[in-house]
Design a protein around this motif. Structure first.
Motif, PDB file in Angstrom:
ATOM      1  N   MET A  51       1.751  -0.084  10.346  1.00  0.00           N
ATOM      2  CA  MET A  51       2.648  -1.734   9.982  1.00  0.00           C
ATOM      3  C   MET A  51       3.564  -1.898   9.429  1.00  0.00           C
ATOM      4  O   MET A  51       4.201  -2.958   9.592  1.00  0.00           O
ATOM      5  CB  MET A  51       1.825  -3.364  10.724  1.00  0.00           C
ATOM      6  CG  MET A  51       0.028  -3.206  10.952  1.00  0.00           C
ATOM      7  SD  MET A  51       0.466  -2.356  13.096  1.00  0.00           S
ATOM      8  CE  MET A  51       2.279  -3.531  13.296  1.00  0.00           C
ATOM      9  N   GLY A  52       3.343  -0.967   8.793  1.00  0.00           N
ATOM     10  CA  GLY A  52       4.270  -0.663   7.729  1.00  0.00           C
ATOM     11  C   GLY A  52       5.670  -0.203   7.896  1.00  0.00           C
ATOM     12  O   GLY A  52       5.789   1.058   8.523  1.00  0.00           O
ATOM     13  N   GLY A  53       6.674  -0.585   7.237  1.00  0.00           N
ATOM     14  CA  GLY A  53       8.107   0.513   7.529  1.00  0.00           C
ATOM     15  C   GLY A  53       8.916   0.138   8.635  1.00  0.00           C
ATOM     16  O   GLY A  53       8.301  -1.094   9.150  1.00  0.00           O
ATOM     17  N   SER A  79       1.472   4.508   3.456  1.00  0.00           N
ATOM     18  CA  SER A  79       2.280   4.014   4.039  1.00  0.00           C
ATOM     19  C   SER A  79       3.987   3.323   4.201  1.00  0.00           C
ATOM     20  O   SER A  79       4.110   4.092   2.833  1.00  0.00           O
ATOM     21  CB  SER A  79       1.934   2.694   3.404  1.00  0.00           C
ATOM     22  OG  SER A  79       1.946   0.997   3.500  1.00  0.00           O
ATOM     23  N   ALA A  80       4.308   3.056   4.638  1.00  0.00           N
ATOM     24  CA  ALA A  80       6.178   2.720   4.965  1.00  0.00           C
ATOM     25  C   ALA A  80       6.614   0.937   4.075  1.00  0.00           C
ATOM     26  O   ALA A  80       7.973   1.089   4.462  1.00  0.00           O
ATOM     27  CB  ALA A  80       6.384   3.311   5.405  1.00  0.00           C
ATOM     28  N   GLY A  81       5.745   1.118   4.001  1.00  0.00           N
ATOM     29  CA  GLY A  81       5.791  -0.767   3.769  1.00  0.00           C
ATOM     30  C   GLY A  81       7.003  -1.340   2.133  1.00  0.00           C
ATOM     31  O   GLY A  81       6.821   0.147   1.794  1.00  0.00           O
ATOM     32  N   ASN A  82       7.040  -2.140   2.202  1.00  0.00           N
ATOM     33  CA  ASN A  82       6.859  -3.054   0.923  1.00  0.00           C
ATOM     34  C   ASN A  82       6.133  -2.364   0.036  1.00  0.00           C
ATOM     35  O   ASN A  82       5.443  -1.904  -0.388  1.00  0.00           O
ATOM     36  CB  ASN A  82       6.408  -4.402   0.503  1.00  0.00           C
ATOM     37  CG  ASN A  82       6.691  -5.025  -0.022  1.00  0.00           C
ATOM     38  OD1 ASN A  82       7.009  -4.992  -1.824  1.00  0.00           O
ATOM     39  ND2 ASN A  82       7.579  -6.366   0.332  1.00  0.00           N
ATOM     40  N   THR A  83       7.305  -1.885  -0.878  1.00  0.00           N
ATOM     41  CA  THR A  83       6.892  -0.968  -2.065  1.00  0.00           C
ATOM     42  C   THR A  83       6.107  -1.740  -3.108  1.00  0.00           C
ATOM     43  O   THR A  83       5.156  -1.136  -3.533  1.00  0.00           O
ATOM     44  CB  THR A  83       8.227  -0.075  -3.082  1.00  0.00           C
ATOM     45  OG1 THR A  83       8.862   0.750  -2.074  1.00  0.00           O
ATOM     46  CG2 THR A  83       7.937   1.179  -4.076  1.00  0.00           C
ATOM     47  N   GLY A  84       6.743  -2.685  -3.650  1.00  0.00           N
ATOM     48  CA  GLY A  84       5.689  -3.777  -4.336  1.00  0.00           C
ATOM     49  C   GLY A  84       4.540  -4.319  -4.235  1.00  0.00           C
ATOM     50  O   GLY A  84       3.659  -3.787  -4.781  1.00  0.00           O
ATOM     51  N   SER A  91       5.852   6.822   1.562  1.00  0.00           N
ATOM     52  CA  SER A  91       7.575   7.097   2.915  1.00  0.00           C
ATOM     53  C   SER A  91       8.416   6.112   3.340  1.00  0.00           C
ATOM     54  O   SER A  91       8.158   5.001   2.589  1.00  0.00           O
ATOM     55  CB  SER A  91       6.404   7.329   4.051  1.00  0.00           C
ATOM     56  OG  SER A  91       7.612   7.495   5.106  1.00  0.00           O
ATOM     57  N   HIS A  92       9.725   6.335   3.207  1.00  0.00           N
ATOM     58  CA  HIS A  92      10.310   5.430   3.151  1.00  0.00           C
ATOM     59  C   HIS A  92      10.441   4.379   4.523  1.00  0.00           C
ATOM     60  O   HIS A  92       9.943   5.016   5.246  1.00  0.00           O
ATOM     61  CB  HIS A  92      12.098   6.472   3.683  1.00  0.00           C
ATOM     62  CG  HIS A  92      13.148   5.407   3.012  1.00  0.00           C
ATOM     63  ND1 HIS A  92      13.713   4.644   3.488  1.00  0.00           N
ATOM     64  CD2 HIS A  92      13.774   5.421   1.705  1.00  0.00           C
ATOM     65  CE1 HIS A  92      14.761   3.973   3.554  1.00  0.00           C
ATOM     66  NE2 HIS A  92      15.121   4.895   2.446  1.00  0.00           N
ATOM     67  N   GLY A  93      10.871   3.515   4.103  1.00  0.00           N
ATOM     68  CA  GLY A  93      10.636   2.193   5.225  1.00  0.00           C
ATOM     69  C   GLY A  93      11.301   2.992   6.609  1.00  0.00           C
ATOM     70  O   GLY A  93      11.346   2.514   7.172  1.00  0.00           O
ATOM     71  N   GLY A  94      12.319   3.304   6.776  1.00  0.00           N
ATOM     72  CA  GLY A  94      13.669   3.787   7.474  1.00  0.00           C
ATOM     73  C   GLY A  94      13.151   5.164   8.029  1.00  0.00           C
ATOM     74  O   GLY A  94      13.964   5.989   9.220  1.00  0.00           O
ATOM     75  N   SER A  95      12.199   5.660   8.032  1.00  0.00           N
ATOM     76  CA  SER A  95      11.983   6.774   7.998  1.00  0.00           C
ATOM     77  C   SER A  95      11.603   7.906   9.342  1.00  0.00           C
ATOM     78  O   SER A  95      10.611   6.220  10.079  1.00  0.00           O
ATOM     79  CB  SER A  95      10.246   7.953   7.820  1.00  0.00           C
ATOM     80  OG  SER A  95      10.433   7.697   5.897  1.00  0.00           O
TER      81      SER A  95
END
Length: 362
Positions: free
Chosen positions: A12-14, A105-110, A303-307
């Motif tokens: 569900m990330g990104g 995960s492509a989710g919230n980095t923090g 992973s980058h959120g917009g990948s």
């Protein structure tokens, strides 16, 4: 026969969730068939995408949760609301429980940083994890860290970054003794802040066998590929990363504008289209997607959120390589050499986005 590498995926990330994650996993599986996947997220959203990839479906499990960390959640908020129930936490916890070798995960980095540190803890002698990026250069690729996991660094932390970055470089770059440089405002030994100069002295005096410290490097040396590993603290590293990304987009805009000005420019582009395609491939950030959190008791890939599917596959394959080539063991062995006469350091600065009262329990 080698055991498959087990990949835990925060589905569900990104920005796109399973829509891009599932095709990316399928693409990675084609190139790395010795992988197994565990998807964590909303099963009703994941299953239809998995059904389109029978081979991936056979190699995968799905653990349902309807709790997801939002991209705009504060790390402390995500940790309180999503601990033990969110797709991000459950994917990280699979690594802690040895049910997976890597989490992507492509989710919230923090939030990912805070949850990973809380769940997995840092290695002995490591106070704060670092985020390492693979940087395209004239010579090929360079590892740059820290690019935003934590702000500020004392001399010993910079030395630890050099050790961890060189361990990663031995895997990614296939270099037995990677060259290392400290990012500074000049190459002269008298320049820079005191902690950077102290770190330089420590690296020279320690003379670690697994890296070749070459001294200070400047910002322009990153793109040149002057060294295999560039070391800096997270504030400076993140600015350098964002500046490079912005400059690449700026140059791409200028190039497209110049090639569409008149008929002769368009003819020139047509004649040189293969060269421009090769240039685009070298500058395509999807080919180097996947930051690696270093210093944790587990392999965590951001992973980058917009990948899209291509970038997602790249991040998964980086995680595969880190696990298959035993990144954690290499880091621990190198740290042991550096820290054998030094007691454990007390906690100092907080990681990026980490809440002040975060529990270190699992």
């Amino acid at each position: 026969m080698m055991q498959p590498v087990r990949i835990a995926l925060d589905a569900m990330g990104g920005d796109f969730g399973p829509e891009m994650l599932v095709p990316g996993a399928a693409r990675a599986l084609e190139r790395r068939p010795d992988m197994k996947f565990a998807f964590f997220g909303d099963e009703a959203l994941i299953r239809p995408h998995l059904d389109a990839f029978p081979k991936l479906k056979t190699a995968s499990t799905v653990q349902h949760t309807d709790v997801a960390v939002r991209m705009d959640d504060k790390p402390s908020q995500a940790l309180r609301a999503g601990r033990r129930t969110s797709s991000m936490w459950l994917a990280i916890d699979a690594v802690r429980k040895n049910e997976a070798d890597v989490v992507v995960s492509a989710g919230n980095t923090g939030a990912l940083m805070a949850m990973a540190k809380t769940c997995l803890h840092t290695m002995p002698q490591i106070d704060r994890p670092a985020l390492a990026a693979i940087w395209p250069t004239i010579r090929g690729r360079t590892i740059v860290l820290d690019v935003g996991a934590s702000i500020g660094a004392d001399a010993q932390h910079l030395v630890d970054l050099a050790i961890m970055g060189s361990a990663m470089a031995r895997i990614v770059l296939a270099v037995e003794r990677p060259s290392v440089g400290l990012l500074n405002i000049g190459v002269e030994e008298v320049k820079g802040i005191e902690e950077v100069k102290k770190a330089s002295r420590l690296l020279r005096e320690t003379a670690l066998p697994n890296l070749d410290y070459l001294g200070f490097v400047e910002g322009g040396d990153i793109g040149k590929g002057t060294v295999d590993v560039v070391v800096t603290e997270g504030f400076t590293g993140n600015i350098a990363l964002k500046t490079a990304e912005g400059t690449a987009k700026q140059m791409g805009y200028y190039l497209r504008e110049a090639l569409s000005q008149d008929i002769m420019s368009k003819i020139g582009y047509f004649l040189a289209r293969r060269a421009f395609a090769a240039l685009k491939g070298k500058m395509d950030p999807r080919n180097l997607n996947g930051g690696v959190f270093l210093g944790l008791n587990g392999v965590v890939i951001k992973s980058h959120g917009g990948s899209d599917a291509v970038g997602t596959a790249g991040a998964i394959e980086i995680g595969y390589d880190m696990a298959r080539h035993e990144l954690l063991g290499r880091i621990r062995a190198s740290l042991a050499l550096s820290h054998q006469d030094r007691p454990a350091a007390p906690p100092k600065l907080r990681a990026m986005g980490e809440p002040e009262n975060t529990s270190t329990g699992s």
